[in-house]
Design an enzyme around this catalytic site. Structure first.
Site, short mmCIF file in Angstrom:
data_model
loop_
_atom_site.label_atom_id
_atom_site.label_comp_id
_atom_site.label_asym_id
_atom_site.label_seq_id
_atom_site.Cartn_x
_atom_site.Cartn_y
_atom_site.Cartn_z
N LYS A 85 1.36 -1.62 0.42
CA LYS A 85 0.48 -0.24 0.28
C LYS A 85 1.42 1.29 -0.23
O LYS A 85 0.66 2.22 -0.82
CB LYS A 85 -0.84 -0.02 0.67
CG LYS A 85 -2.24 -0.91 1.01
CD LYS A 85 -3.75 -0.84 1.97
CE LYS A 85 -4.28 -1.65 1.63
NZ LYS A 85 -5.88 -2.07 2.60
N LYS A 102 -5.67 -10.85 -6.02
CA LYS A 102 -7.13 -10.71 -5.21
C LYS A 102 -7.66 -10.20 -5.90
O LYS A 102 -7.22 -9.01 -6.54
CB LYS A 102 -6.38 -11.10 -3.94
CG LYS A 102 -6.21 -9.61 -3.40
CD LYS A 102 -6.21 -9.17 -1.19
CE LYS A 102 -5.85 -8.33 -1.92
NZ LYS A 102 -6.55 -7.30 -0.17
N LYS A 130 -10.99 -4.29 -3.58
CA LYS A 130 -11.47 -3.20 -3.56
C LYS A 130 -10.86 -2.29 -4.17
O LYS A 130 -11.22 -1.02 -5.28
CB LYS A 130 -12.01 -2.59 -1.96
CG LYS A 130 -13.05 -2.76 -0.96
CD LYS A 130 -13.16 -1.98 -0.05
CE LYS A 130 -13.66 -3.14 1.18
NZ LYS A 130 -12.80 -3.54 2.66
P1 TYM Z 1 -10.92 -5.96 4.48
O1 TYM Z 1 -11.56 -4.64 3.76
O2 TYM Z 1 -9.89 -5.55 3.55
O3 TYM Z 1 -11.64 -6.80 4.41
C1 TYM Z 1 -12.48 -7.32 4.73
C2 TYM Z 1 -12.64 -9.16 4.89
O4 TYM Z 1 -12.98 -9.63 3.21
C3 TYM Z 1 -11.73 -10.31 3.23
N1 TYM Z 1 -11.66 -9.83 1.66
C4 TYM Z 1 -11.36 -11.32 0.67
N2 TYM Z 1 -11.46 -12.48 1.03
C5 TYM Z 1 -10.96 -13.34 -0.28
N3 TYM Z 1 -10.80 -12.96 -1.06
C6 TYM Z 1 -10.04 -11.77 -2.01
N4 TYM Z 1 -10.05 -10.80 -3.40
C7 TYM Z 1 -10.80 -10.79 -0.46
N5 TYM Z 1 -10.33 -9.28 -0.16
C8 TYM Z 1 -10.77 -9.51 1.00
C9 TYM Z 1 -10.30 -9.78 3.76
O5 TYM Z 1 -9.47 -10.86 3.97
C10 TYM Z 1 -11.53 -9.34 5.32
O6 TYM Z 1 -12.00 -10.64 6.06
N6 TYM Z 1 -7.82 -5.18 8.12
C11 TYM Z 1 -9.20 -5.63 7.99
C12 TYM Z 1 -10.21 -4.73 8.48
C13 TYM Z 1 -9.80 -5.49 10.29
C14 TYM Z 1 -10.46 -6.52 11.20
C15 TYM Z 1 -10.22 -6.50 11.77
C16 TYM Z 1 -10.66 -7.96 10.43
C17 TYM Z 1 -9.34 -4.26 10.79
N7 TYM Z 1 -9.72 -4.90 12.18
C18 TYM Z 1 -10.16 -7.40 13.07
C19 TYM Z 1 -10.68 -8.86 11.64
C20 TYM Z 1 -10.57 -8.70 12.67
C21 TYM Z 1 -9.10 -5.36 5.69
O7 TYM Z 1 -8.69 -4.62 5.74
O8 TYM Z 1 -10.72 -5.98 5.50
#
Ligand code: TYM
Length: 332
Positions: free
Chosen positions: A111, A194, A197
């Site tokens: 990032k 992957k 967003k």
């Molecule tokens: P974020 O917002 O990027 O993504 C949210 C969830 O979606 C999953 N994900 C995917 N799974 C499969 N294939 C993909 N292409 C894909 N893209 C995204 C992510 O693995 C996630 O589960 N850091 C985290 C948010 C967060 C969090 C937490 C999660 C903040 N605090 C505490 C768990 C516990 C994030 O940026 O997710």
């Protein structure tokens, strides 16, 4: 007691990877666990956001949770910034986190890009905030997609560092729950990246807000290779686009990728794409339609978030107080 915590960033463009890799898996977990699902708006601020869009996206993620089947009566749904304890615990944990641990985080490197010295401190410290999110509720399990695995390992390390430093078992070490079948949904334009967003190509991902025509078009345009689909799973090796489309089809159909491949063994991609389109339109259409109905009534969503924040705070603040006491902060 088993308690689940997980979250999604409200950065717009919720896509099929977020749905299949995370949100959809959470629905079934509500039966067996006490669940807390957060919209992590403080995390979103690690990259620039338009304030109005951030508020809109926060309600959208809440709508996606409810539309997917998260039961707001049983489960806590709230946005992170409504419970100030997250940021406070993040500070306390950051004082125990060696910089070397953060230097290993691959997502920061991706990032921050080439201009690493110009990246915000928040982007760098983000995994400590994520650890705080989880530990603030003494969560035992964290269901996420594969890309969050490294951050979760760090959360375990930070919990261990706190427990060791103060000689107590304050925090349980949270277990990742990664559901293999849909843990890594890849881009429709490049099977080695992957689905994300932030991908500039709109055709790379299916958004939960896409209408049926657009979903069908994206699937028709999805990158493939010139061969027919193989007869056995070994034949998928070195064919990431074929593997991804079979994986998405199987996850949507609720079957194993082996079972999914059997249905299309030896077929042209067009046959798989047609079947995939039908499933994606039905499921994304249902969730997207329900989201639109919920978003037409923001008062309801705001009510859910407000009540969720109160319930979350009731768990979080006593734990934070306990941690402050342990750290030697004078409580009066
Ligand atoms: P974020 O917002 O990027 O993504 C949210 C969830 O979606 C999953 N994900 C995917 N799974 C499969 N294939 C993909 N292409 C894909 N893209 C995204 C992510 O693995 C996630 O589960 N850091 C985290 C948010 C967060 C969090 C937490 C999660 C903040 N605090 C505490 C768990 C516990 C994030 O940026 O997710």
């Amino acid at each position: 007691m088993n308690r689940i915590f997980s979250g999604v960033q409200p950065t717009g463009n919720l896509h099929l990877g977020n749905y299949l890799g995370a949100i959809r898996n959470w629905v079934a977990l509500q039966k067996d666990y006490e669940c807390i699902f957060c919209i992590v708006d403080l995390h979103a601020l690690t990259l620039p956001q338009d304030p109005d869009a951030l508020r809109r996206h926060t309600r959208e993620v809440a709508a996606a949770y409810i539309a997917s089947g998260i039961d707001e009566k049983r489960t806590i749904i709230f946005n992170q910034s409504m419970v100030g304890a997250h940021a406070e615990l993040a500070w306390l944990l950051s004082c125990l986190t060696p910089i070397g641990w953060l230097n290993r985080m691959t997502q920061f490197k991706e990032k921050a890009g080439k201009e690493r010295d110009m990246a915000g401190l928040g982007l760098y410290a983000y995994p400590v905030l994520m650890a705080a999110d989880i530990l603030l509720y003494k969560a035992t399990h964290v269901p996420v997609g594969e890309d969050q695995k490294q951050h979760l390992e760090l959360s375990r390390d930070i919990a261990g560092a706190f427990n060791r430093h103060y000689g107590r078992d304050t925090f349980p070490l949270p277990e990742p729950q990664i559901f293999a079948a849909s843990a890594r949904v890849m881009s429709l334009r490049d099977g080695r990246r992957k689905m994300s967003k932030s991908d500039a190509s709109d055709y790379s991902r299916i958004n939960l807000s896409d209408d049926p025509e657009l979903i069908a078009l994206k699937i028709r345009r999805a990158k493939t290779d010139p061969e027919r689909l193989p007869e056995s799973p070994e034949g998928l090796e070195g064919r990431p686009e074929a593997e991804n489309l079979i994986g998405i089809y199987s996850a949507l159909a609720g079957i194993s990728p082996e079972e999914g491949l059997k249905r299309f063994a030896g077929e042209n991609f067009s046959v798989l794409k047609e079947a995939l389109s039908e499933l994606a339109i039905a499921q994304v259409g249902r969730v997207g339609g329900q989201m639109r109905r919920l978003l037409a009534e923001p008062g309801h969503i705001d009510g859910v978030l407000k009540e969720g924040a109160q319930r979350a705070a009731a768990i979080a603040f006593p734990i934070l107080e306990d941690v402050k006491e342990i750290c030697g902060l004078l409580r009066l």
